[in-house]
Design a protein around this motif. Structure first.
Motif, PDB file in Angstrom:
ATOM      1  N   ILE A  11       6.921  15.911 -10.971  1.00  0.00           N
ATOM      2  CA  ILE A  11       7.254  16.676  -9.852  1.00  0.00           C
ATOM      3  C   ILE A  11       6.955  16.253  -8.623  1.00  0.00           C
ATOM      4  CG2 ILE A  11       6.845  19.146  -8.942  1.00  0.00           C
ATOM      5  CD1 ILE A  11       6.475  20.076 -12.107  1.00  0.00           C
ATOM      6  N   HIS A  12       5.852  15.710  -8.329  1.00  0.00           N
ATOM      7  CA  HIS A  12       5.482  14.920  -7.167  1.00  0.00           C
ATOM      8  C   HIS A  12       6.634  14.119  -6.746  1.00  0.00           C
ATOM      9  CE1 HIS A  12       1.036  16.094  -7.720  1.00  0.00           C
ATOM     10  NE2 HIS A  12       1.489  17.085  -7.470  1.00  0.00           N
ATOM     11  N   THR A  13       7.077  13.469  -7.312  1.00  0.00           N
ATOM     12  CA  THR A  13       8.264  12.380  -7.054  1.00  0.00           C
ATOM     13  C   THR A  13       9.301  13.103  -6.316  1.00  0.00           C
ATOM     14  OG1 THR A  13       9.535  12.395  -8.891  1.00  0.00           O
ATOM     15  CG2 THR A  13       7.814  10.899  -8.859  1.00  0.00           C
ATOM     16  N   ALA A  14       9.317  14.363  -6.494  1.00  0.00           N
ATOM     17  CA  ALA A  14      10.560  15.106  -5.846  1.00  0.00           C
ATOM     18  C   ALA A  14      10.053  16.193  -4.583  1.00  0.00           C
ATOM     19  CB  ALA A  14      11.257  16.155  -6.751  1.00  0.00           C
ATOM     20  N   THR A  15       8.664  16.050  -4.450  1.00  0.00           N
ATOM     21  CA  THR A  15       8.078  17.048  -3.575  1.00  0.00           C
ATOM     22  C   THR A  15       7.187  16.338  -2.694  1.00  0.00           C
ATOM     23  OG1 THR A  15       6.465  17.597  -5.263  1.00  0.00           O
ATOM     24  CG2 THR A  15       8.515  18.889  -4.927  1.00  0.00           C
ATOM     25  N   GLU A  38       1.097   2.368 -13.031  1.00  0.00           N
ATOM     26  CA  GLU A  38      -0.191   1.638 -13.260  1.00  0.00           C
ATOM     27  C   GLU A  38      -0.492   1.025 -12.039  1.00  0.00           C
ATOM     28  OE1 GLU A  38      -2.406  -1.801 -16.222  1.00  0.00           O
ATOM     29  OE2 GLU A  38      -0.267  -0.952 -16.736  1.00  0.00           O
ATOM     30  N   ALA A  39       0.225   0.453 -11.221  1.00  0.00           N
ATOM     31  CA  ALA A  39      -0.051  -0.430  -9.860  1.00  0.00           C
ATOM     32  C   ALA A  39      -0.265   0.624  -8.665  1.00  0.00           C
ATOM     33  CB  ALA A  39       0.847  -1.309  -9.733  1.00  0.00           C
ATOM     34  N   GLY A  40      -0.048   1.864  -8.978  1.00  0.00           N
ATOM     35  CA  GLY A  40      -0.219   3.025  -8.066  1.00  0.00           C
ATOM     36  C   GLY A  40       1.109   2.962  -6.830  1.00  0.00           C
ATOM     37  N   VAL A  41       2.127   2.272  -7.030  1.00  0.00           N
ATOM     38  CA  VAL A  41       3.239   2.245  -6.235  1.00  0.00           C
ATOM     39  C   VAL A  41       3.929   3.700  -6.424  1.00  0.00           C
ATOM     40  CG1 VAL A  41       5.248   1.157  -5.679  1.00  0.00           C
ATOM     41  CG2 VAL A  41       3.665  -0.363  -6.599  1.00  0.00           C
ATOM     42  N   PRO A  42       4.193   4.277  -5.257  1.00  0.00           N
ATOM     43  CA  PRO A  42       4.709   5.667  -5.208  1.00  0.00           C
ATOM     44  C   PRO A  42       6.073   5.642  -5.699  1.00  0.00           C
ATOM     45  CG  PRO A  42       4.293   5.169  -2.860  1.00  0.00           C
ATOM     46  CD  PRO A  42       3.706   4.009  -3.751  1.00  0.00           C
ATOM     47  N   ILE A  43       6.559   6.546  -6.560  1.00  0.00           N
ATOM     48  CA  ILE A  43       7.827   6.862  -7.112  1.00  0.00           C
ATOM     49  C   ILE A  43       8.697   8.033  -6.443  1.00  0.00           C
ATOM     50  CG2 ILE A  43       9.332   6.857  -9.037  1.00  0.00           C
ATOM     51  CD1 ILE A  43       7.806   4.309  -8.978  1.00  0.00           C
ATOM     52  N   LEU A  44       9.851   8.027  -6.164  1.00  0.00           N
ATOM     53  CA  LEU A  44      10.724   8.792  -5.787  1.00  0.00           C
ATOM     54  C   LEU A  44      11.775   9.400  -6.548  1.00  0.00           C
ATOM     55  CD1 LEU A  44      11.308   7.847  -1.953  1.00  0.00           C
ATOM     56  CD2 LEU A  44       9.606   9.180  -2.642  1.00  0.00           C
ATOM     57  N   ALA A  45      11.964  10.657  -6.603  1.00  0.00           N
ATOM     58  CA  ALA A  45      12.891  11.334  -7.652  1.00  0.00           C
ATOM     59  C   ALA A  45      14.329  11.030  -6.817  1.00  0.00           C
ATOM     60  CB  ALA A  45      12.862  12.490  -7.995  1.00  0.00           C
ATOM     61  N   GLY A  46      15.583  11.167  -7.423  1.00  0.00           N
ATOM     62  CA  GLY A  46      16.775  11.012  -6.819  1.00  0.00           C
ATOM     63  C   GLY A  46      17.504   9.406  -7.104  1.00  0.00           C
ATOM     64  N   GLY A  47      18.428   9.359  -6.406  1.00  0.00           N
ATOM     65  CA  GLY A  47      19.312   7.938  -6.383  1.00  0.00           C
ATOM     66  C   GLY A  47      20.557   8.196  -7.479  1.00  0.00           C
ATOM     67  N   GLY A 101       0.926  -1.137   0.186  1.00  0.00           N
ATOM     68  CA  GLY A 101      -0.028   0.112   0.084  1.00  0.00           C
ATOM     69  C   GLY A 101       0.731   1.287  -0.111  1.00  0.00           C
ATOM     70  N   ASP A 102       0.558   2.167   0.941  1.00  0.00           N
ATOM     71  CA  ASP A 102       1.134   3.253   1.139  1.00  0.00           C
ATOM     72  C   ASP A 102       2.564   3.340   1.957  1.00  0.00           C
ATOM     73  OD1 ASP A 102      -0.036   3.145   3.382  1.00  0.00           O
ATOM     74  OD2 ASP A 102      -1.154   5.314   3.229  1.00  0.00           O
ATOM     75  N   ASP A 103       3.221   2.136   2.309  1.00  0.00           N
ATOM     76  CA  ASP A 103       4.070   1.950   3.038  1.00  0.00           C
ATOM     77  C   ASP A 103       5.529   1.606   2.577  1.00  0.00           C
ATOM     78  OD1 ASP A 103       4.933   1.841   5.711  1.00  0.00           O
ATOM     79  OD2 ASP A 103       4.984  -0.350   5.593  1.00  0.00           O
ATOM     80  N   VAL A 104       5.370   1.901   1.193  1.00  0.00           N
ATOM     81  CA  VAL A 104       6.738   1.530   0.437  1.00  0.00           C
ATOM     82  C   VAL A 104       6.948   2.513  -0.839  1.00  0.00           C
ATOM     83  CG1 VAL A 104       5.741  -0.350  -1.062  1.00  0.00           C
ATOM     84  CG2 VAL A 104       8.358  -0.298  -0.299  1.00  0.00           C
ATOM     85  N   TRP A 105       8.158   2.825  -1.227  1.00  0.00           N
ATOM     86  CA  TRP A 105       8.379   3.724  -2.079  1.00  0.00           C
ATOM     87  C   TRP A 105       9.523   3.201  -2.929  1.00  0.00           C
ATOM     88  CZ3 TRP A 105       6.890   5.065   2.736  1.00  0.00           C
ATOM     89  CH2 TRP A 105       5.871   5.910   2.860  1.00  0.00           C
ATOM     90  N   VAL A 106       9.487   3.362  -4.363  1.00  0.00           N
ATOM     91  CA  VAL A 106      10.608   2.937  -5.284  1.00  0.00           C
ATOM     92  C   VAL A 106      11.145   4.408  -5.647  1.00  0.00           C
ATOM     93  CG1 VAL A 106      11.145   1.870  -7.288  1.00  0.00           C
ATOM     94  CG2 VAL A 106       9.396   1.122  -6.055  1.00  0.00           C
ATOM     95  N   CYS A 107      12.615   4.575  -5.468  1.00  0.00           N
ATOM     96  CA  CYS A 107      13.517   5.175  -6.208  1.00  0.00           C
ATOM     97  C   CYS A 107      14.226   4.757  -7.102  1.00  0.00           C
ATOM     98  CB  CYS A 107      14.488   5.970  -4.746  1.00  0.00           C
ATOM     99  SG  CYS A 107      15.679   7.173  -5.244  1.00  0.00           S
ATOM    100  N   PRO A 108      13.880   4.792  -8.341  1.00  0.00           N
ATOM    101  CA  PRO A 108      14.711   4.065  -9.488  1.00  0.00           C
ATOM    102  C   PRO A 108      16.180   4.597  -9.903  1.00  0.00           C
ATOM    103  CG  PRO A 108      12.716   5.067 -10.018  1.00  0.00           C
ATOM    104  CD  PRO A 108      12.958   5.631  -8.641  1.00  0.00           C
ATOM    105  N   GLY A 109      16.621   5.909  -9.860  1.00  0.00           N
ATOM    106  CA  GLY A 109      17.798   6.390 -10.349  1.00  0.00           C
ATOM    107  C   GLY A 109      17.783   6.084 -11.824  1.00  0.00           C
TER     108      GLY A 109
END
Length: 247
Positions: A183-187, A143-152, A92-100
């Motif tokens: 932009i949301h991935t970085a904010t 598509e699966a709704g997994v939140p993404i982070l910028a960075g890496g 759910g909303d308890d994990v984030w992916v930071c791809p690089g």
């Protein structure tokens, strides 16, 4: 014990290397170096100290392991099968992916060649296939709704500090994300990932403001041009002004 010692020194985020990395061909990205019992124990110890785990996990098996063992931020996730995406989605909303993603793109595009990463080393790393796989995997995560982070993976000579907005451009151009979502991935996404009320412009939240010439919601690349950056507001006060515009 290692996690506890780090937390005793004030560490709030600990990174585990769960997989290999094709940049060293002898240790490919699909390798897995820990099991769920080991990572779960580390996650529980970190939580006991008010900290959390991040993980270097490039292959699908290591991503599945990270998701199931309680890792909060999964770095890379270059190869993803249905099981890995499902394990992330289950959190759910308890994990984030930071791809690089920009790092891989820069390597494959020859930006690292002046620093010893020639075409032969890129071919040996398998990074061309890894980049293609990561793009498809990120589309699946969105598509699966997994939140993404910028960075890496910034700080290399070919991904210098201060060029972080290039990651957002890769999200838009390669993955097909809308500029606002990028932009949301970085904010907005970063606040919940680290447990702070930051990254949104609303009452009660803490957010630095960047004023630029242009509209990044239609042209994400404007964020990479230093000449377009007018000023930065931090804590409600001016923290930076462009000396060329305001001498």
């Amino acid at each position: 014990e290692i996690v506890a010692r780090q937390c005793d020194q004030g560490v709030k985020a600990l990174k585990l290397f769960l997989s290999g990395d094709g940049v060293i061909p002898e240790y490919p990205s699909q390798d897995v170096y820990m099991d769920v019992a080991m990572v779960s124990a580390a996650a529980e110890e970190a939580e006991r100290h008010g900290a959390f785990l991040t993980a270097h996990a490039r292959g699908s098996a290591s991503v599945t392991l990270a998701a199931r063992a309680g890792v909060r931020i999964v770095h890379h996730a270059c190869f993803l099968d249905d099981e890995a995406i499902g394990a992330l989605q289950d959190r759910g909303d308890d994990v984030w992916v930071c791809p690089g993603l920009h790092y891989l793109w820069a390597m494959v595009s020859g930006h690292a060649e002046p620093y010893g990463m020639g075409a032969d080393r890129i071919e040996a790393s398998g990074y061309r296939d890894e980049l293609a796989a990561q793009v498809v995997g990120m589309q699946g995560l969105v598509e699966a709704g997994v939140p993404i982070l910028a960075g890496g993976d910034f700080g290399h000579q070919w991904t210098r500090h201060g060029t972080y907005a290039a990651e957002l451009q890769r999200y838009v151009e390669l993955v097909g994300m809308a500029p606002v979502a990028a932009i949301h991935t970085a904010t907005r996404n970063l606040g919940p990932a680290i447990g702070l009320d930051i990254g949104q412009v609303r009452t009660g939240a803490l957010a630095d403001l960047l004023v630029v010439d242009g509209d990044p919601t239609t042209d994400i690349a404007v964020l990479q041009d230093p000449e377009r950056r007018r000023l930065v507001l931090k804590g409600g006060a001016l923290a930076h002004v462009n000396p060329r515009l305001y001498p």
